[in-house]
Design a protein around this motif. Structure first.
Motif, short mmCIF file in Angstrom:
data_model
loop_
_atom_site.label_atom_id
_atom_site.label_comp_id
_atom_site.label_asym_id
_atom_site.label_seq_id
_atom_site.Cartn_x
_atom_site.Cartn_y
_atom_site.Cartn_z
N TYR A 61 0.83 -1.20 0.00
CA TYR A 61 0.00 0.00 0.00
C TYR A 61 0.87 1.26 0.00
O TYR A 61 0.56 2.24 -0.67
N PHE A 64 1.87 2.08 -3.43
CA PHE A 64 0.77 2.73 -4.15
C PHE A 64 0.70 4.22 -3.79
O PHE A 64 0.54 5.08 -4.68
N ASN A 68 1.28 7.30 -6.51
CA ASN A 68 0.16 8.19 -6.79
C ASN A 68 0.28 9.56 -6.11
O ASN A 68 -0.72 10.25 -5.89
N SER A 134 -8.76 4.28 -3.28
CA SER A 134 -8.85 3.73 -4.64
C SER A 134 -7.93 2.53 -4.82
O SER A 134 -8.13 1.72 -5.73
N TYR A 135 -6.94 2.39 -3.98
CA TYR A 135 -6.06 1.21 -4.01
C TYR A 135 -6.85 -0.07 -3.82
O TYR A 135 -6.55 -1.10 -4.41
N TYR A 136 -7.91 0.00 -3.04
CA TYR A 136 -8.66 -1.20 -2.68
C TYR A 136 -9.79 -1.51 -3.65
O TYR A 136 -10.14 -2.68 -3.85
#
Length: 303
Positions: A61, A64, A68, A134-136
């Protein structure tokens, strides 16, 4: 030794607004204390059961967040250092159950590493959480982390404004009990959202959503907040019927029979808790004793 990295963050329940929110309806989401999570330090706590919240998973995470450009919002070097010292997320929120496990972890990380977490602007916080979550899910409204972070019920109005609210207290009107039913299976959000958006391309289905689902969802929220349980019971039945007929893929096969039975007996009404497909389903009843008897084969959590 186990050390805390910030407070406990609760799960959430989307009482009203599943799918209709995507098409302009009101929504009401509340925190749920029974399930929660907390960032902690303990290098010996890694195990297979908690892999979704382990050091390794949070490391992915972190990657990510870096890619981003969320380093402009979060202190990612400190986050990385804490991971190297055994940071993990201790959590009893079931994953893919519609209870906001990803929202709770996003809220916890923002609380611990925000470079400026003093903002009281709900829209600004929601926008930040949308990027982080939004990662999930590939796409996120940011509502789940907002409810967890503030530990407050959030209303999205017809004008798409956000408001923190207090839920109404019991009235002298006909009582209404709320509960969760465990479907004993998890559900994946994105495939169901894709199905819904594809169906929505059809003009007849679109009219059903706009002219039936959105209005009845909004009526449920208004009557719920007004404490008008007698009207709400009728609206919930209509919402349950609409869901069974038009959002049927979101109802797991394991509970379709009891969903239909509730409509037939009138002892309870079931609705989706989030995207559906598995996880928890919401139940409402003004005759809880009879409802529990009919649902005795299922695990029920009271609200």
């Amino acid at each position: 030794m186990i050390e805390d990295k910030g407070p406990v963050f609760n799960s959430k329940i989307l009482l009203f607004g599943e799918y209709s929110l995507m098409k302009g309806s009101m929504a009401l989401s509340i925190p749920y204390e029974k399930f929660n999570g907390q960032l902690k330090f303990d290098s010996k706590s890694y195990n297979e059961k908690s892999k979704h919240f382990s050091v390794d998973y949070l490391g992915e995470y972190l990657d990510f967040l870096e890619v981003n450009n969320l380093g402009e919002i979060l202190d990612l070097p400190t986050f990385k250092s804490d991971l190297e010292h055994g940071l993990y997320f201790k959590c009893n929120i079931p994953i893919s159950y519609g209870l906001g496990s990803s929202g709770a972890i996003v809220a916890a990380i923002y609380n611990a590493y925000s470079l400026s977490n003093e903002s009281n602007n709900l829209e600004e916080l929601k926008s930040i959480f949308s990027r982080m979550e939004s990662y999930y899910h590939g796409e996120s409204s940011g509502l789940d982390p907002l409810v967890s972070f503030l530990n407050s019920s959030i209303l999205i109005t017809e004008d798409n404004n956000l408001k923190t609210i207090s839920l109404p207290k019991e009235t002298d009107q006909k009582s209404l009990d709320m509960f969760l039913i465990d479907t004993k299976s998890s559900g994946e959000t994105q495939p169901l959202v894709n199905w819904f958006l594809k169906e929505y391309e059809d003009i007849n289905y679109r009219h059903k959503i706009q002219n039936q689902l959105v209005p009845i969802n909004n009526k449920c929220i208004v009557n719920f907040l007004d404490g008008n349980h007698e009207a709400l019971i009728k609206d919930l039945r209509t919402l349950s019927e609409f869901t069974f007929e038009n959002l049927n893929p979101m109802i797991p096969a394991s509970i379709k029979s009891i969903w239909k039975k509730g409509l037939e007996t009138g002892n309870y009404s079931l609705k989706l808790c989030g995207s559906g497909g598995g996880g928890m389903m919401l139940g409402f009843s003004d005759n809880l004793k009879n409802a529990k008897h009919e649902l005795q084969d299922y695990k029920i959590h009271s609200l």
